[in-house]
Design a protein around this motif. Structure first.
Motif, mmCIF file in Angstrom:
data_model
loop_
_atom_site.group_PDB
_atom_site.id
_atom_site.type_symbol
_atom_site.label_atom_id
_atom_site.label_comp_id
_atom_site.label_asym_id
_atom_site.label_seq_id
_atom_site.Cartn_x
_atom_site.Cartn_y
_atom_site.Cartn_z
ATOM 1 N N SER A 67 -21.766 -20.200 -89.461
ATOM 2 C CA SER A 67 -22.326 -19.437 -90.725
ATOM 3 C C SER A 67 -21.513 -18.195 -90.114
ATOM 4 O O SER A 67 -21.160 -16.991 -89.988
ATOM 5 C CB SER A 67 -23.473 -19.128 -90.288
ATOM 6 N N PHE A 68 -21.633 -19.093 -88.341
ATOM 7 C CA PHE A 68 -20.386 -17.320 -87.502
ATOM 8 C C PHE A 68 -18.841 -17.400 -87.398
ATOM 9 O O PHE A 68 -18.802 -16.924 -87.585
ATOM 10 C CB PHE A 68 -20.819 -18.553 -86.333
ATOM 11 N N PHE A 69 -18.858 -18.894 -88.721
ATOM 12 C CA PHE A 69 -17.124 -18.512 -88.331
ATOM 13 C C PHE A 69 -16.914 -18.681 -89.989
ATOM 14 O O PHE A 69 -16.171 -19.964 -90.969
ATOM 15 C CB PHE A 69 -16.248 -19.878 -88.409
ATOM 16 N N PRO A 70 -17.229 -17.344 -91.075
ATOM 17 C CA PRO A 70 -16.533 -17.886 -92.421
ATOM 18 C C PRO A 70 -14.707 -17.454 -92.635
ATOM 19 O O PRO A 70 -14.127 -17.765 -91.690
ATOM 20 C CB PRO A 70 -16.996 -16.684 -92.577
ATOM 21 N N PRO A 71 -14.895 -18.031 -93.674
ATOM 22 C CA PRO A 71 -13.073 -18.580 -93.822
ATOM 23 C C PRO A 71 -11.920 -16.999 -93.687
ATOM 24 O O PRO A 71 -11.520 -17.631 -92.403
ATOM 25 C CB PRO A 71 -13.341 -18.159 -95.461
ATOM 26 N N GLU A 72 -12.652 -15.826 -93.628
ATOM 27 C CA GLU A 72 -11.273 -14.846 -92.953
ATOM 28 C C GLU A 72 -11.527 -15.138 -91.795
ATOM 29 O O GLU A 72 -10.169 -14.289 -90.783
ATOM 30 C CB GLU A 72 -11.984 -13.484 -93.438
ATOM 31 N N ARG A 73 -12.921 -14.717 -90.799
ATOM 32 C CA ARG A 73 -12.977 -14.566 -89.427
ATOM 33 C C ARG A 73 -12.265 -15.966 -88.855
ATOM 34 O O ARG A 73 -10.927 -15.935 -87.454
ATOM 35 C CB ARG A 73 -14.086 -14.938 -88.783
ATOM 36 N N THR A 74 -12.410 -16.896 -89.432
ATOM 37 C CA THR A 74 -11.658 -18.484 -88.756
ATOM 38 C C THR A 74 -10.043 -18.109 -89.496
ATOM 39 O O THR A 74 -9.507 -18.262 -88.682
ATOM 40 C CB THR A 74 -11.647 -19.283 -89.978
ATOM 41 N N ARG A 75 -9.929 -17.402 -90.394
ATOM 42 C CA ARG A 75 -8.534 -17.781 -90.747
ATOM 43 C C ARG A 75 -7.686 -16.407 -89.306
ATOM 44 O O ARG A 75 -6.200 -16.555 -88.843
ATOM 45 C CB ARG A 75 -7.753 -17.072 -91.490
ATOM 46 N N LYS A 76 -8.502 -15.234 -89.018
ATOM 47 C CA LYS A 76 -8.002 -14.412 -88.087
ATOM 48 C C LYS A 76 -8.157 -15.565 -86.428
ATOM 49 O O LYS A 76 -6.780 -15.372 -85.647
ATOM 50 C CB LYS A 76 -9.232 -13.868 -87.238
ATOM 51 N N ILE A 77 -8.382 -15.975 -86.071
ATOM 52 C CA ILE A 77 -8.502 -17.018 -84.785
ATOM 53 C C ILE A 77 -7.982 -18.307 -84.914
ATOM 54 O O ILE A 77 -6.787 -17.955 -83.805
ATOM 55 C CB ILE A 77 -9.727 -18.209 -85.090
ATOM 56 N N LEU A 78 -7.581 -18.658 -86.258
ATOM 57 C CA LEU A 78 -6.074 -19.873 -86.018
ATOM 58 C C LEU A 78 -4.244 -19.025 -86.334
ATOM 59 O O LEU A 78 -3.983 -19.586 -85.442
ATOM 60 C CB LEU A 78 -6.720 -20.717 -87.206
ATOM 61 N N GLY A 79 -5.090 -17.725 -86.864
ATOM 62 C CA GLY A 79 -3.752 -17.108 -86.942
ATOM 63 C C GLY A 79 -2.927 -16.520 -85.955
ATOM 64 O O GLY A 79 -1.282 -16.293 -85.099
ATOM 65 N N ARG A 80 -4.011 -17.016 -83.867
ATOM 66 C CA ARG A 80 -3.156 -16.072 -82.664
ATOM 67 C C ARG A 80 -2.921 -17.465 -82.214
ATOM 68 O O ARG A 80 -2.218 -17.149 -81.448
ATOM 69 C CB ARG A 80 -4.504 -15.978 -82.367
ATOM 70 N N PHE A 81 -2.634 -18.811 -83.060
ATOM 71 C CA PHE A 81 -1.779 -20.186 -82.460
ATOM 72 C C PHE A 81 -0.959 -20.375 -83.379
ATOM 73 O O PHE A 81 -0.974 -19.683 -84.728
ATOM 74 C CB PHE A 81 -2.715 -20.826 -82.066
ATOM 75 N N ASP A 82 0.766 -20.946 -82.854
ATOM 76 C CA ASP A 82 1.013 -21.533 -83.373
ATOM 77 C C ASP A 82 1.484 -23.047 -82.429
ATOM 78 O O ASP A 82 1.005 -23.549 -81.470
ATOM 79 C CB ASP A 82 2.869 -20.716 -83.466
ATOM 80 N N GLY A 83 2.870 -23.673 -83.223
ATOM 81 C CA GLY A 83 3.028 -25.185 -82.737
ATOM 82 C C GLY A 83 1.174 -26.242 -82.635
ATOM 83 O O GLY A 83 0.950 -26.174 -83.862
ATOM 84 N N ILE A 84 1.569 -27.065 -81.528
ATOM 85 C CA ILE A 84 1.184 -27.603 -81.904
ATOM 86 C C ILE A 84 -0.752 -27.886 -81.461
ATOM 87 O O ILE A 84 -1.129 -28.485 -82.023
ATOM 88 C CB ILE A 84 1.066 -29.356 -80.748
ATOM 89 N N THR A 85 -0.921 -26.882 -80.668
ATOM 90 C CA THR A 85 -1.759 -25.930 -80.368
ATOM 91 C C THR A 85 -3.128 -25.624 -82.142
ATOM 92 O O THR A 85 -3.764 -25.687 -82.176
ATOM 93 C CB THR A 85 -2.128 -24.616 -79.466
ATOM 94 N N ALA A 86 -1.646 -25.168 -83.054
ATOM 95 C CA ALA A 86 -2.686 -24.214 -83.725
ATOM 96 C C ALA A 86 -3.025 -25.602 -84.530
ATOM 97 O O ALA A 86 -3.923 -25.913 -85.677
ATOM 98 C CB ALA A 86 -1.943 -23.592 -84.947
ATOM 99 N N ASN A 87 -2.018 -26.930 -84.611
ATOM 100 C CA ASN A 87 -2.221 -28.216 -85.454
ATOM 101 C C ASN A 87 -3.620 -28.560 -84.923
ATOM 102 O O ASN A 87 -4.292 -29.549 -85.600
ATOM 103 C CB ASN A 87 -1.704 -29.058 -85.411
ATOM 104 N N ILE A 88 -3.798 -28.685 -83.830
ATOM 105 C CA ILE A 88 -4.881 -29.284 -82.728
ATOM 106 C C ILE A 88 -6.591 -28.533 -83.292
ATOM 107 O O ILE A 88 -7.451 -28.960 -84.057
ATOM 108 C CB ILE A 88 -4.814 -29.246 -81.148
ATOM 109 N N LEU A 89 -6.207 -27.144 -83.369
ATOM 110 C CA LEU A 89 -6.992 -26.136 -84.042
ATOM 111 C C LEU A 89 -7.782 -26.714 -85.376
ATOM 112 O O LEU A 89 -8.955 -26.806 -85.668
ATOM 113 C CB LEU A 89 -7.430 -24.817 -83.358
ATOM 114 N N GLY A 90 -6.772 -26.926 -86.345
ATOM 115 C CA GLY A 90 -6.597 -26.866 -87.010
ATOM 116 C C GLY A 90 -7.655 -27.849 -87.703
ATOM 117 O O GLY A 90 -8.542 -28.395 -88.581
ATOM 118 N N ALA A 91 -7.347 -29.028 -87.027
ATOM 119 C CA ALA A 91 -7.676 -30.548 -87.069
ATOM 120 C C ALA A 91 -8.863 -30.416 -86.559
ATOM 121 O O ALA A 91 -10.392 -30.708 -87.127
ATOM 122 C CB ALA A 91 -7.064 -31.375 -86.368
ATOM 123 N N LEU A 92 -9.406 -29.915 -85.864
ATOM 124 C CA LEU A 92 -10.548 -29.482 -85.487
ATOM 125 C C LEU A 92 -11.787 -28.683 -86.179
ATOM 126 O O LEU A 92 -13.275 -29.350 -86.359
ATOM 127 C CB LEU A 92 -11.239 -28.240 -83.524
#
Length: 334
Positions: A67-92
């Protein structure tokens, strides 16, 4: 260590429930659980109650965190990263979101349309049905912590590698155009109160239980039948650890099915108790949850055939490698 073992037995394995159900079967049905019929009834009642209790508690807890991480907030968090780091965060991220691939796909569309790299969204799409926090505790309750942790680790690695390969192949053009056109509106996030979060968590428990209860009942029923009625030599002849094709067969059988990890766990438990390799059982679970035919049909609506085939090929190859590796080294985990 003794205290941890006691807590593990009482809270996860629910030894107290096992004993209560044994007493119930003895008194109500006048049956010994060491008989086929008595053992089947005990297996069914015990596993159904245990899974529903654990699942309700886990969904409530995970939903409260979510409930602390709705899709919009999650998208913004993921958007700050790229490469393998972003993939790891996406998997997590997939470990704390929907419990089946069909319900993951709307989020996949939202993340892709919002401009997140395709590899990140596919890492999420692989891990979401395959690995979640609930699976850790349920696997630990049925097998042990070593198997539970190993399953989660290899599931996350598969999700990260799968997403990274899709990103490297630059397959964005094989996503259906309407996905990119479905832009998310920027909205002001409202802060939820504690009561809102509790209500949301309760609603999620009811909603998800409604979706999965039948698969759990069917899965436990099949597990009870395998555990008590199918001779061990029959299971071994088909899926024994000495059979080179056991992982292939288990994966192929899992694909046409549609369930989630909660419905497949009792079947995996029964197969392992009959001498089937842990890798074979895990391959079956992974195929059912990540490659089920209904999920592939739904995914086909948002990606083109070439990307769907590549996705299925990467995941299938990963499942087979994991299955054979676990069979070879499974004795270290049991």
């Amino acid at each position: 260590m003794i205290i941890f073992q006691w807590l593990n037995n009482q809270l996860l394995k629910m030894v107290w429930l096992y004993d209560l159900v044994e007493l119930f079967v003895n008194k109500a049905f006048k049956l010994d659980i060491n008989t086929k019929l008595g053992g089947s009834i005990h297996f069914f009642i015990y596993d159904v109650i245990k899974i529903f209790i654990l699942l309700s508690v886990l969904i409530f807890t995970i939903s409260y965190i979510q409930s602390f991480f709705p899709p919009e907030r999650t998208r913004k968090i993921l958007g700050r990263f790229d490469g393998i780091t972003a993939n790891i965060l996406g998997a997590l991220l997939g470990t704390v979101t929907p419990f089946c691939s069909c319900s993951s796909i709307p989020l996949f569309i939202g993340f892709t349309s919002a401009g997140l790299p395709i590899g990140v969204t596919f890492s999420f799409l692989i891990s979401s049905p395959l690995v979640d926090l609930a699976s850790v505790l349920l696997l630990a309750s049925i097998f042990n912590w070593r198997i539970a942790i190993a399953y989660v680790v290899v599931g996350l690695i598969l999700a990260v590698i799968g997403g990274s390969l899709i990103s490297k192949f630059k397959l964005e053009k094989y996503v259906e155009p309407f996905v990119y056109g479905n832009k998310l509106r920027e909205i002001e996030l409202e802060e939820m109160t504690t009561k809102d979060r509790l209500d949301f968590s309760k609603e999620q428990v009811v909603d998800i239980i409604k979706k999965v209860w039948l698969y759990i009942i069917i899965g436990v029923g099949i597990g009870a039948a395998i555990h008590n009625w199918i001779p061990e030599n029959v299971i071994s002849a088909l899926l024994g650890q000495d059979k080179w094709y056991s992982v292939l067969l288990a994966t192929a059988v899992g694909v046409p099915m549609y369930a989630d990890i909660f419905g497949t766990l009792p079947i995996a438990e029964a197969l392992v108790s009959k001498g089937v390799g842990i890798g074979t059982a895990l391959s079956f679970m992974m195929a059912v949850t990540a490659l089920s035919l209904p999920s592939m049909i739904l995914l086909k609506k948002v990606v083109k055939t070439k990307l769907l085939v590549i996705f299925a090929g990467i995941v299938t190859t990963g499942i087979l490698i994991i299955g054979y590796t676990f069979n070879a080294l499974g004795y270290l985990l049991l």
